[in-house]
Design a protein around this motif. Structure first.
Motif, PDB file in Angstrom:
ATOM      1  N   ILE A 205      39.276  34.759  62.175  1.00  0.00           N
ATOM      2  CA  ILE A 205      40.267  35.587  61.478  1.00  0.00           C
ATOM      3  C   ILE A 205      39.625  36.297  60.289  1.00  0.00           C
ATOM      4  CG2 ILE A 205      42.266  34.210  62.171  1.00  0.00           C
ATOM      5  CD1 ILE A 205      42.139  32.866  59.383  1.00  0.00           C
ATOM      6  N   LYS A 206      39.994  37.520  60.092  1.00  0.00           N
ATOM      7  CA  LYS A 206      39.597  38.289  58.915  1.00  0.00           C
ATOM      8  C   LYS A 206      40.149  37.594  57.669  1.00  0.00           C
ATOM      9  CE  LYS A 206      40.260  43.146  57.426  1.00  0.00           C
ATOM     10  NZ  LYS A 206      40.823  44.442  57.907  1.00  0.00           N
TER      11      LYS A 206
ATOM     12  N   VAL B 227      42.279  29.577  49.908  1.00  0.00           N
ATOM     13  CA  VAL B 227      42.513  30.804  49.147  1.00  0.00           C
ATOM     14  C   VAL B 227      42.079  31.984  50.007  1.00  0.00           C
ATOM     15  CG1 VAL B 227      41.945  32.116  47.071  1.00  0.00           C
ATOM     16  CG2 VAL B 227      42.111  29.622  46.964  1.00  0.00           C
ATOM     17  N   THR B 228      42.946  32.970  50.124  1.00  0.00           N
ATOM     18  CA  THR B 228      42.613  34.176  50.873  1.00  0.00           C
ATOM     19  C   THR B 228      41.819  35.099  49.967  1.00  0.00           C
ATOM     20  OG1 THR B 228      44.748  33.929  51.984  1.00  0.00           O
ATOM     21  CG2 THR B 228      43.571  36.004  52.315  1.00  0.00           C
ATOM     22  N   GLY B 229      40.588  35.417  50.366  1.00  0.00           N
ATOM     23  CA  GLY B 229      39.665  36.117  49.472  1.00  0.00           C
ATOM     24  C   GLY B 229      39.817  37.618  49.400  1.00  0.00           C
ATOM     25  N   PHE B 230      40.358  38.251  50.444  1.00  0.00           N
ATOM     26  CA  PHE B 230      40.567  39.707  50.463  1.00  0.00           C
ATOM     27  C   PHE B 230      39.252  40.462  50.235  1.00  0.00           C
ATOM     28  CE2 PHE B 230      44.214  42.845  49.109  1.00  0.00           C
ATOM     29  CZ  PHE B 230      44.096  43.473  50.343  1.00  0.00           C
ATOM     30  N   GLY B 231      38.137  39.810  50.538  1.00  0.00           N
ATOM     31  CA  GLY B 231      36.832  40.461  50.439  1.00  0.00           C
ATOM     32  C   GLY B 231      36.291  40.628  49.039  1.00  0.00           C
ATOM     33  N   ASN B 232      36.931  40.001  48.040  1.00  0.00           N
ATOM     34  CA  ASN B 232      36.503  40.199  46.659  1.00  0.00           C
ATOM     35  C   ASN B 232      36.591  38.897  45.867  1.00  0.00           C
ATOM     36  OD1 ASN B 232      37.503  40.897  43.641  1.00  0.00           O
ATOM     37  ND2 ASN B 232      36.067  42.449  44.345  1.00  0.00           N
ATOM     38  N   PRO B 233      35.495  38.464  45.211  1.00  0.00           N
ATOM     39  CA  PRO B 233      35.503  37.200  44.460  1.00  0.00           C
ATOM     40  C   PRO B 233      36.524  37.159  43.334  1.00  0.00           C
ATOM     41  CG  PRO B 233      33.258  37.957  44.827  1.00  0.00           C
ATOM     42  CD  PRO B 233      34.158  39.077  45.251  1.00  0.00           C
ATOM     43  N   ASP B 234      36.773  38.303  42.692  1.00  0.00           N
ATOM     44  CA  ASP B 234      37.758  38.310  41.601  1.00  0.00           C
ATOM     45  C   ASP B 234      39.172  38.108  42.128  1.00  0.00           C
ATOM     46  OD1 ASP B 234      36.052  38.625  39.378  1.00  0.00           O
ATOM     47  OD2 ASP B 234      35.803  40.747  39.854  1.00  0.00           O
TER      48      ASP B 234
ATOM     49  N   LEU C  10      39.151  44.417  49.714  1.00  0.00           N
ATOM     50  CA  LEU C  10      40.564  44.803  49.647  1.00  0.00           C
ATOM     51  C   LEU C  10      40.994  45.597  50.883  1.00  0.00           C
ATOM     52  CD1 LEU C  10      40.673  45.945  45.892  1.00  0.00           C
ATOM     53  CD2 LEU C  10      40.807  43.621  46.809  1.00  0.00           C
ATOM     54  N   ALA C  11      40.233  45.444  51.984  1.00  0.00           N
ATOM     55  CA  ALA C  11      40.476  46.160  53.241  1.00  0.00           C
ATOM     56  C   ALA C  11      40.408  47.670  53.048  1.00  0.00           C
ATOM     57  CB  ALA C  11      41.818  45.747  53.855  1.00  0.00           C
ATOM     58  N   PHE C  12      39.619  48.098  52.081  1.00  0.00           N
ATOM     59  CA  PHE C  12      39.393  49.524  51.802  1.00  0.00           C
ATOM     60  C   PHE C  12      38.003  49.876  52.305  1.00  0.00           C
ATOM     61  CE2 PHE C  12      42.458  50.751  48.229  1.00  0.00           C
ATOM     62  CZ  PHE C  12      42.903  51.891  48.884  1.00  0.00           C
TER      63      PHE C  12
END
Length: 608
Positions: free
Chosen positions: A83-84, A93-100, A134-136
């Motif tokens: 899963i993405k 924790v869902t990371g959303f591609g960013n450590p912050d 952020l899926a950007f």
């Protein structure tokens, strides 16, 4: 109070040395547990070697208990999936591609609805995958977690934003994987990695437990190598009925969109056409100029058209559509995440930072117009496809870019990709990207688009056509181009004059036919190619026009018209840099040429 286990331990262990051994053992257990935890979440070259850098975190979510015999085996039993890292999993924790983002959010309290549906039907989840921040993004690159390695082309991007999921499937690490598709986030990586990627109709698959980027465009999509697995996963996520009466299928080829692709038509459009011929239940195909269809049926797009451009035949309409799509994405991202962005000030990669900054600073004034464009687009596709049509387009226009390419050198790549991607994103229609082998070492794909809600029809069509498509792709990969022949010069001149007369009478197809016959008889005449290019431009056949002009220039280096026409063709194909060079060359040959001068100024403005 002393616990019972500790009392037993004290009674049987009196030696201090024994206590030291026990302490060391417990410390070892703690160290091993910590090492295991760190191994689960790793980045860098070690992870890339092991799993192509696809996974961000490894874990197991086991399938729900299966019913005992004689109940039927669960449809996804034995299959593994990834899963993405945009889907929530209870306790993670869902990371959303960013450590912050990860640092400022708590572990999820529930697991996403789609994941539970897959577990309930027998599949096992084996981890979370890398995504663009952020899926950007469309490249699949992530400055924090690295870029997953494209198994088809290791030195080129895998595509994004669902890059890790696509790579995990392409590298055969899992049977299928979940991603999300907002502006091509499943379709692009599927194409670049040579696998099947499915974007469902907007709103038909649950997004509960999925972090939003732009809810009017977001969908939950999935990847697979095997069309039957794609089909089975689709039936679960879409909650489809197993049986449905077979309907005839009508293929609609968007000829103008194949002009954007650098892949020869005999390896793409022709493959689909031949595959359909071999199967029953397919009506004779229809060919259309899709951009013109949209221009006529989506009036709200007019305000997004660039007033400075001279593009014709519908490509400018698709550029306007992609502009509207990005505006809608920015508006909704701003609504969803502006507060977090301004308070946290996250560290972002250059491309993502630019997208986020633009989104946060965007105005919400035209949001109603954007929703109107979306509504008109859906109606335009419905009127074209009805309940039996499948629109055939290239998934992407260009091969994958090399990794770590500078931002400014890829602007045209993004413009051309977004023009194609915007069709399904803005209409909400379902789309599937299907691999068709390779061209010059790069994966080839085409996309099938069906009406909103036609997901079962589209999935069934893929299952029905897939093996025939692969057979025809194999045949096309070994075919050779046909050679032209020379002939009588007098006859060729007569045919050229007939072509000129047809052109003046606005009979563009007839003009092409006459010029083509002249070329067969005398393939060394630059004028014949240049004239045919003019007719092709009127028909919107920009790729053929470019090829003819290139041939004319090779035969006559001072053919100003050939440079002008090739520049127009390349501008229409959204290849501005090459177009600018052509107009510059025309000015060198004819410094007073007004058309070349105006075109050069226009293109400089576009590029800057």
């Amino acid at each position: 109070m002393t616990t019972r286990p500790l009392q037993v331990l004290k009674a049987h262990v009196s030696s201090p040395k024994a206590w030291i051994v026990i302490g060391v053992t417990l410390a070892g257990v703690v160290i091993l547990a910590e090492a295991h935890r760190r191994r689960r979440r790793r980045t860098g070259s070690e992870a890339a070697k092991e799993d192509f850098g696809a996974f961000l975190e490894r874990f197991e979510l086991l399938p729900f208990p299966q019913p005992p015999p004689p109940a039927l085996k669960q449809p996804l039993a034995g299959l593994t999936f990834a899963i993405k890292d945009i889907f929530e999993v209870k306790g993670y924790v869902t990371g959303f591609g960013n450590p912050d983002w990860e640092r400022t959010h708590e572990a999820a309290e529930k697991t996403a609805v789609v994941i539970n549906a897959l577990l309930k039907n027998g599949a096992k989840c084996v981890g979370k995958t890398v995504l663009d921040e952020l899926a950007f993004g469309m490249t699949g690159e992530n400055i924090h977690h690295g870029t997953p390695v494209n198994p088809q082309m290791p030195s080129h991007i895998p595509g994004g934003s669902s890059s890790g999921s696509a790579v995990a499937v392409a590298a055969e690490l899992v049977d299928f994987a979940l991603g999300t598709d907002t502006v091509g986030c499943v379709r692009i990586p599927a194409s670049f990695c040579g696998i099947i990627g499915y974007r469902p109709s907007h709103g038909v698959v649950s997004t509960i437990g999925v972090l939003p980027n732009s809810q009017s465009l977001d969908t939950v999509g999935w990847f697979a190598r095997d069309p039957s697995i794609l089909h089975r996963v689709g039936h679960i996520l879409l909650q489809l009925n197993t049986v449905e009466p077979r309907r005839p299928r009508r293929l609609v080829f968007a000829d103008d969109l194949f002009e954007l692709s650098k892949v020869p038509k005999h390896k793409s459009l022709y493959v689909v056409s031949k595959a359909a011929e071999k199967l029953s239940g397919y009506q004779p195909p229809k060919h259309i100029n899709f951009g013109q269809h949209i221009a006529s049926n989506v009036p709200s797009l007019k305000i997004f058209c660039e007033q400075s451009t001279n593009l014709q035949n519908g490509i400018s309409t698709l550029k306007a559509l992609s502009s509207a799509m990005l505006s809608l994405q920015r508006c909704e991202f701003k609504t969803n995440h502006e507060e977090w962005v301004t308070s946290v000030k996250p560290r972002l990669g250059p491309r993502t930072a630019n997208c986020v900054l633009t989104a946060v600073n965007t105005s919400l004034e035209n949001i109603k117009t954007l929703y109107k464009v979306r509504s008109e687009m859906r109606a335009a596709l419905q009127s074209l496809l009805k309940d039996d049509g499948i629109l055939i387009i290239p998934t992407v226009a260009d091969p994958p870019l090399p990794t770590n390419l500078k931002k400014h050198s890829s602007a045209e790549f993004f413009d051309r990709a977004l023009a194609l991607i915007s069709i399904s994103s803005m209409s909400g229609c379902c789309q599937v990207s299907i691999p068709l082998g390779k061209h010059e070492g790069c994966p080839i794909s085409v996309s099938f688009i069906s009406y909103h809600g036609g997901d079962k029809f589209l999935l069934d069509s893929v299952l029905d056509m897939y093996s025939s498509l692969q057979e025809q792709a194999t045949v096309a990969s070994s075919s050779l181009p046909f050679a032209d022949t020379n002939g009588n010069l007098d006859t060729s001149e007569l045919l050229k004059e007939k072509g000129n007369a047809a052109y003046k009478g606005r009979q563009w197809n007839k003009a092409v036919t006459y010029y083509s016959e002249a070329i067969k008889l005398n393939g060394a005449n630059a004028t014949y190619y240049c004239n045919r290019a003019a007719a092709y431009l009127q028909l919107g056949c920009f790729q053929q026009a470019e090829e003819d002009c290139t041939m004319a220039i090779s035969l006559d280096k001072k053919n100003v018209k050939a440079y002008l026409r090739r520049g127009t063709a390349r501008e229409s194909l959204i290849r501005y840099k090459e177009s600018l060079q052509d107009f510059k060359h025309a000015l060198v040959l004819e410094p007073q040429n007004k058309d070349a001068s105006l075109a050069e100024k226009r293109l400089r403005k576009l590029l800057n």
